[in-house]
Design an enzyme around this catalytic site. Structure first.
Site, mmCIF file in Angstrom:
data_model
loop_
_atom_site.group_PDB
_atom_site.id
_atom_site.type_symbol
_atom_site.label_atom_id
_atom_site.label_comp_id
_atom_site.label_asym_id
_atom_site.label_seq_id
_atom_site.Cartn_x
_atom_site.Cartn_y
_atom_site.Cartn_z
ATOM 1 N N LYS A 223 45.819 43.925 56.495
ATOM 2 C CA LYS A 223 44.887 44.743 55.713
ATOM 3 C C LYS A 223 44.336 45.828 56.641
ATOM 4 O O LYS A 223 43.858 45.512 57.735
ATOM 5 C CB LYS A 223 43.763 43.836 55.199
ATOM 6 C CG LYS A 223 42.762 44.490 54.286
ATOM 7 C CD LYS A 223 41.975 43.402 53.564
ATOM 8 C CE LYS A 223 40.776 43.920 52.818
ATOM 9 N NZ LYS A 223 40.055 42.818 52.157
ATOM 10 N N GLY B 243 47.701 47.735 43.238
ATOM 11 C CA GLY B 243 48.639 47.444 44.331
ATOM 12 C C GLY B 243 47.993 47.533 45.693
ATOM 13 O O GLY B 243 46.821 47.886 45.834
ATOM 14 N N ARG C 263 46.000 38.512 57.903
ATOM 15 C CA ARG C 263 45.517 37.498 56.979
ATOM 16 C C ARG C 263 46.654 36.554 56.589
ATOM 17 O O ARG C 263 47.793 36.983 56.460
ATOM 18 C CB ARG C 263 44.987 38.242 55.738
ATOM 19 C CG ARG C 263 44.479 37.375 54.645
ATOM 20 C CD ARG C 263 43.560 38.182 53.749
ATOM 21 N NE ARG C 263 44.293 38.902 52.713
ATOM 22 C CZ ARG C 263 43.684 39.696 51.813
ATOM 23 N NH1 ARG C 263 42.385 39.897 51.853
ATOM 24 N NH2 ARG C 263 44.385 40.319 50.899
ATOM 25 N N ARG D 225 48.327 37.288 42.280
ATOM 26 C CA ARG D 225 47.025 37.348 41.609
ATOM 27 C C ARG D 225 47.229 37.385 40.111
ATOM 28 O O ARG D 225 48.328 37.672 39.634
ATOM 29 C CB ARG D 225 46.303 38.661 41.983
ATOM 30 C CG ARG D 225 46.305 38.993 43.420
ATOM 31 C CD ARG D 225 46.608 40.483 43.656
ATOM 32 N NE ARG D 225 46.903 40.694 45.077
ATOM 33 C CZ ARG D 225 46.006 41.051 45.975
ATOM 34 N NH1 ARG D 225 44.788 41.323 45.598
ATOM 35 N NH2 ARG D 225 46.330 41.161 47.242
ATOM 36 N N GLY E 205 46.995 49.222 48.476
ATOM 37 C CA GLY E 205 46.780 50.598 48.905
ATOM 38 C C GLY E 205 46.615 50.726 50.411
ATOM 39 O O GLY E 205 46.860 51.787 50.990
ATOM 40 N N ASP F 124 42.407 41.482 39.852
ATOM 41 C CA ASP F 124 43.288 41.660 41.017
ATOM 42 C C ASP F 124 42.772 40.881 42.217
ATOM 43 O O ASP F 124 43.459 40.794 43.235
ATOM 44 C CB ASP F 124 43.425 43.148 41.374
ATOM 45 C CG ASP F 124 42.086 43.846 41.513
ATOM 46 O OD1 ASP F 124 41.297 43.810 40.552
ATOM 47 O OD2 ASP F 124 41.813 44.416 42.583
ATOM 48 N N ASN F 125 41.585 40.318 42.108
ATOM 49 C CA ASN F 125 41.031 39.535 43.204
ATOM 50 C C ASN F 125 40.940 38.054 42.847
ATOM 51 O O ASN F 125 40.144 37.319 43.430
ATOM 52 C CB ASN F 125 39.644 40.059 43.594
ATOM 53 C CG ASN F 125 39.721 41.424 44.259
ATOM 54 O OD1 ASN F 125 40.750 41.788 44.823
ATOM 55 N ND2 ASN F 125 38.638 42.185 44.190
ATOM 56 N N ASP G 54 42.308 56.248 52.087
ATOM 57 C CA ASP G 54 42.971 56.611 53.334
ATOM 58 C C ASP G 54 43.867 55.502 53.867
ATOM 59 O O ASP G 54 44.539 55.665 54.878
ATOM 60 C CB ASP G 54 41.931 57.022 54.394
ATOM 61 C CG ASP G 54 40.934 55.912 54.691
ATOM 62 O OD1 ASP G 54 41.119 54.782 54.202
ATOM 63 O OD2 ASP G 54 39.951 56.183 55.420
#
Ligand code: AMP
Ligand code: MG
Length: 481
Positions: free
Chosen positions: A110, A87, A173, A180, A89, A249-250, A122
């Site tokens: 992002k 997910g 973006r 995905r 993050g 996931d990419n 983080d």
């Protein structure tokens, strides 16, 4: 006030995969770079984006009325191992907007702060990697390769702790969506067939509407995605792009390149080229990209199997046939693309294939810079073979090849339209990012000027066409930066 209005279609259609969330407050947001042309294409006023309100929107601290920012859930196979809950993050989908051509586009941030998917991370991003994504994704777009786009990078005024403290940043973006393969793996892993079906219907409506009319719409969705990916990977191979982290996931459903982490362009031609520091076994090496794409598509097919047919054996054989079509289309697309690079689009494929194979051996054995070579070869097609010949140690071998290639009548002008002069070369990207980290954005802007006009050779930009100097050494890139 803003003329920007954002829909929340993903959040409404797929609430199980959307966690409502807000960006962390940026203490001192400062716009570093804005893509005015993209803003215009989106129908968003660039002058307004430069105002304090506009910049606050670009870091997610102001949310247009009606918008529902969410962190998207997805799973993913990372270097072959399945992670059920990845997910967003450190990212948020702000919402969707309709661009001036009527296309639905995601506005996504992002580096906007940790979310419930952050795990040990983080949730933040540093200026360097966000500018890196900006420049490489915009270079890819200028090369005519489907990709997510970069609208802006804003420094947040918040430190990010990596090996040393760095300035934090948010990348805004734009993508035709952020769906995905991993999104489908997530839906499939829940065991909720209704969710999986809704996700597939959402993807069909958004990306491959013709699939809705097919006899088997979900198989048609799979075929359309496989076809878009075959086209995409063939394009990567033609320009020497190495994604570096082709985890499921990419890999997008739209067929756009996504996630510019450890990516880099190949310099010297070698199929085993790997730049990513964590890709120890070369899983995502240049030459492995087509088979890794097929592997990812097999995982996509597994997620969709229940929708292909009620009978499992039948579903599997449908998936296998569709995967076979991916392989054939990839080879056809790559062949056509390489013929164009050689200026031989009209020639018989059977005459070009052995020539191409032999050229690849020559390039590898002579350690030739991939991008410079094809541009120099364009000059050879126009009668001046010296720039290309000058690159080779094994001159006799190359001369023999040149004669056979010339006999097929290559078109030098056509070659210059497909073989770039300027790509975001590793040493230039590093130079630009180092300067930007010290507050000087001029080298970044100059490099951006070069790579956003990749085919158009311009005086004064000579050094942007040159391979890295020897002392640059072996290049390494990093993930999760
Ligand atoms: P990537 O390798 O960039 O595709 O990211 C893989 C996963 O790690 C995704 O779920 C990201 O959201 C997550 N991730 C990467 N960097 C961070 C970070 N600094 N904080 C939180 N999550 C992150
Ligand atoms: Mg990712």
């Amino acid at each position: 006030m803003t003329n920007l209005s954002l829909d929340d279609r993903f959040a409404r259609d797929l609430p199980e995969m959307a966690v409502r969330w807000r960006a962390e407050e940026a203490p001192d947001p400062r716009l570093l770079v804005l893509n005015e042309q993209l803003a215009a294409d989106l129908g968003v006023d660039a002058d307004w984006l430069r105002t304090p309100d506009g910049v606050r929107l670009l870091v997610g601290n102001s949310v247009p009325s009606g918008a529902t920012p969410v962190a998207q859930a997805y799973s993913g196979h990372q270097f072959g191992g399945f992670a059920p809950r990845l997910g967003d993050g450190r990212a948020l989908l702000m919402g969707e907007l309709v661009d001036t051509e009527g296309r639905l586009r995601d506005l996504h941030l992002k580096g906007s702060g940790h979310t419930p998917f952050a795990r040990a991370g983080d949730g933040l991003a540093a200026v360097g990697p966000m500018l890196r994504e900006y420049i490489v994704s915009e270079a890819m777009h200028a090369l005519g390769i489907p990709t997510t786009r970069a609208l802006a990078v804003v420094a947040t005024g918040r430190p990010v702790y990596r090996e040393t403290p760095l300035d934090g940043a948010v990348l805004a973006r734009v993508a035709s969506s952020h769906l995905r393969v991993g999104s489908f793996q997530y839906a499939a892993a829940t065991g909720n067939r209704d969710l999986l079906t809704r996700l597939a219907d959402h993807a069909i409506a958004r990306h491959h509407p013709q699939a809705a009319d097919a006899e088997n719409p979900y198989l048609a969705l799979f075929e359309a995605v496989a076809s878009a990916q075959a086209r995409l990977i063939a394009r990567w191979m033609q320009v020497g792009f190495i994604h570096g982290v082709m985890n499921t996931d990419n890999m997008t459903i739209s067929g756009e390149t996504i996630d510019y982490g450890p990516c880099a362009f190949m310099d010297v031609y070698d199929p085993e080229t790997v730049f990513s520091s964590i890709d120890m076994w070369g899983r995502y090496a240049y030459g492995n990209q087509p088979s890794m794409a097929a592997w990812n598509l097999a995982r996509f097919a597994e997620a969709l199997l229940p929708l292909f047919a009620d009978d499992l054996d039948q579903a599997v054989s449908l998936a296998e046939a569709a995967l076979g079509a991916f392989g054939r289309q990839y080879v056809a697309d790559l062949t056509a693309g390489m013929q164009a690079k050689l200026g031989l689009s009209g020639a018989e494929e059977s005459a070009v294939a052995p020539l191409l194979e032999e050229l690849q051996d020559l390039l590898q054995q002579n350690h030739i810079d991939y991008t410079s070579f094809f541009r120099a070869l364009g000059r050879a097609a126009r009668g001046d073979a010296e720039p290309a010949r000058g690159l080779f140690v094994d001159l006799a071998g190359f001369d023999a090849w040149l004669n056979r290639w010339r006999a097929l009548g290559p078109d030098g002008e056509a070659m210059d339209r497909v073989n770039p002069v300027y790509i975001p070369r590793n040493h230039l990207v590093e130079e630009a990012l180092t300067a930007a980290a010290g507050g000087d954005l001029a080298p970044f802007e100059q490099l951006l000027t070069a790579v956003t006009g990749p085919f158009d050779e311009r005086p004064g930009l000579e050094r942007y066409a040159e391979p890295a100097p020897e002392e640059f050494g072996k290049y390494r890139t990093f993930c999760g930066t």
